[in-house]
Design an enzyme around this catalytic site. Structure first.
Site, PDB file in Angstrom:
ATOM      1  N   CYS B  84       0.691  -1.447   0.224  1.00 35.64           N
ATOM      2  CA  CYS B  84       0.087  -0.183  -0.096  1.00 35.64           C
ATOM      3  C   CYS B  84       1.048   1.220  -0.409  1.00 35.64           C
ATOM      4  O   CYS B  84       0.286   2.193  -0.132  1.00 35.64           O
ATOM      5  CB  CYS B  84      -0.806   0.250   1.171  1.00 35.64           C
ATOM      6  SG  CYS B  84      -1.641  -1.309   1.359  1.00 35.64           S
ATOM      7  N   HIS B 334      -9.220   3.949  -1.347  1.00 37.77           N
ATOM      8  CA  HIS B 334      -7.843   3.500  -1.564  1.00 37.77           C
ATOM      9  C   HIS B 334      -7.873   2.244  -2.591  1.00 37.77           C
ATOM     10  O   HIS B 334      -7.217   0.834  -2.329  1.00 37.77           O
ATOM     11  CB  HIS B 334      -7.440   2.396  -0.358  1.00 37.77           C
ATOM     12  CG  HIS B 334      -6.516   1.963   0.395  1.00 37.77           C
ATOM     13  ND1 HIS B 334      -4.891   2.822  -0.421  1.00 37.77           N
ATOM     14  CD2 HIS B 334      -6.237   1.294   0.869  1.00 37.77           C
ATOM     15  CE1 HIS B 334      -4.080   1.601  -0.638  1.00 37.77           C
ATOM     16  NE2 HIS B 334      -4.758   0.534   1.072  1.00 37.77           N
TER      17      HIS B 334
END
Ligand SMILES: [Zn+2]
Lengths: 131, 388
Positions: B84, B334
């Site tokens: 991420c 996200h």
């Protein structure tokens, strides 16, 4: 698993599962007493390469846990299941808590290693059973 | 150390567009970034691109040159993968190159296509940010890993699910005016508390959604910005990166993020600022508990006290230090590989007065972007400041 004999294993890791099934789980220790889990050639803390296999203590204590309701496909049939991080002293490891209702799992619970099987895939899973 | 100007920012809407390829998403973000910057494509000397799960979601590796092509740039291109934190890492590498004087203009960003995988498929893809042998094979999911950290936090410092719910409420509130956000809907604390559990103690409203989207930045040297009279008032003045053991169980503390602390300390020192100078921050709230750990790692809250920051109003839009005015990962979305660079875009726009939420931080001069990979075995932190 029916075709387990044909499957390519993960050297070091599957050997560790074999040992754990025989009640001979181990961890690795370097000359400076840093500890780690295999497969590993080098101490992650200091770079030492002479790592010794030592017997994992029989029981450990749950440091934290979670009950998972939304699993990956590999654990679809297993959910809800409890996953815990367990402190065995020299090392901690992560496994699935077995032999107890998920509602009864708690931090501090004493557990022992038991290699279990995924209900979904039949693969071996590190299990933790109340001691 | 010379500063790096953020000459242009571009974001796609974040959300649910399963049919769109990541090359199409990145193309859209890059068009917006070039338009915003006034920099011609032919001046770009390299593309630094973040992506995490392209092999799994699109059967596509080697995405660097593909994305340069999609953006209409003839320059060498590299994909960065740090889960991420992929595009946070890409930003850091680009900043370093420009500061070293090796390049004057770089295109930086990231993209991720996720919703085409469905919930189970995306859950599986996200899980590979953990240790496959020792965590994933024991059934650890991405929410599960943060749930392990959340319970450890509650046990060590106190706090409860309701405190986390206030973080979700705050970030949804902040996203109301962000037209790029995946969720532009207010929620109540009770909604979060009554939502179905994902991985206890975390429920559906503690988790960021699964998102498609892309981000792009045009970064330039100070001298290039001056020579070309660019309108680029915001600069990246500090960069930092930290690392940690891959598996959560190999860490001394289960409810702290030393990698983010290391990254933050490095970035603050690099910029010559301290936590007290920070006016606003975009932090990596993939789960509500992650925002708590980020605030503490960045010294924006003392250890053990970040849990009450949203509930007590310290981090809300009109609080002392507004956190995630974009809506954060929680409400903005996200798309993993796009997130780090999108945070830089949000902080830049907030500081430049060009963000729908800029009014809340009208006097702000210093902002921070915190991007984390896995259970924070990777972290990047960037400090941005208004220069003119
Ligand atoms: Zn050692």
């Amino acid at each position: 698993m029916s075709d387990a004999d044909d499957a390519v294993t993960d050297a070091g890791f599957d050997d560790w599962l074999d040992a754990a099934e025989d009640g001979a789980a181990y961890y690795l220790e370097c000359p400076d007493d840093h500890t780690a889990l295999p497969p590993r050639r080098v101490c992650p803390d200091c770079g030492a390469t002479d790592l010794e296999e030592l017997a994992l203590p029989d029981t450990g204590e749950i440091r934290t846990f979670t009950v998972t309701h939304v699993p990956t496909p590999a654990f679809e049939e297993d959910a809800p299941y409890a996953t815990a991080v367990v402190d065995f002293g020299p090392v901690s490891l992560t496994g699935q808590v077995v032999g107890i209702d998920v509602e009864d799992v708690e931090t501090g619970l004493e557990v022992e290693l038991e290699i279990a099987t995924s209900e979904t895939t039949g693969e071996r899973v590190i299990g933790l059973r109340p001691a | 150390m010379s500063d790096v100007r953020v000459a242009g920012t571009g974001l796609t809407p974040f959300g649910n567009s399963p049919e769109r390829t990541s090359r199409d998403l990145f193309a859209e973000a890059s068009i917006a970034a070039f338009e915003d910057s006034g920099v011609p494509r032919e001046d770009v000397e390299g593309v630094f691109y973040g992506n995490f799960m392209g092999e799994l979601s699109e059967h596509q590796g080697h995405q660097g040159p593909l994305m340069a092509e999609a953006a209409g740039v003839q320059a060498p291109a590299t994909r960065y993968e740090s889960a991420c934190a992929s595009s946070g890492t890409a930003v850091r590498e680009a900043v370093t190159r420009i500061r070293n004087g090796e390049n004057d203009v770089l295109l930086v960003g990231g993209a991720e296509r996720m919703t085409n995988l469905g919930t189970a498929g995306a859950t599986e893809a996200l899980a590979i940010a953990a240790d496959d042998l020792w965590e994933v094979r024991a059934g650890v999911t991405f929410p599960g890993a943060y749930a392990l950290m959340a319970r450890a936090y509650f046990d060590e410092f106190g706090g409860e699910h309701e405190d986390l719910a206030h973080i979700a409420v705050k970030n949804h509130e902040n996203a109301l005016s962000n037209e790029k956000a995946q969720y532009q809907s207010a929620i109540e604390v009770s909604d979060a508390l009554e939502a179905p559990p994902v991985s206890e103690p975390l429920g559906l409203y503690d988790a960021c959604p699964i998102s498609d989207g892309a981000s792009a930045l045009v970064l330039t040297s100070e001298s290039y910005a001056a020579e070309h009279d660019l309108e680029a008032p915001v600069a990246i003045t500090g960069t930092g990166q930290g690392g940690d053991r891959m598996a959560l169980h190999d860490r001394e503390y289960l409810a702290r993020s030393p990698a983010a602390r290391e990254a933050g300390a490095e970035a603050y020192a690099d910029a010559g600022v301290s936590a007290g100078d920070v006016d606003l921050a975009e932090v990596h709230d993939c789960f509500t508990i992650a925002e708590v750990l980020a605030l503490e790692a960045l010294d924006l809250e003392p250890i053990g006290e970040g849990i009450s920051a949203a509930r007590d109003g310290r981090t809300t839009a009109d609080g002392e230090t507004p956190i995630n005015l974009s809506g954060g990962l929680k409400a903005k979305g996200h798309p993993v590989g796009a997130t780090g660079a999108s945070q830089i875009a949000e902080v830049t726009d907030l500081l430049a007065g060009e963000h729908p939420n800029s009014d809340h931080v009208a006097d702000a001069t210093t902002g921070v972007a915190h991007n984390a990979g896995g259970t924070v075995a990777s972290a990047t932190v960037h400090v941005l400041e208004v220069m003119e």
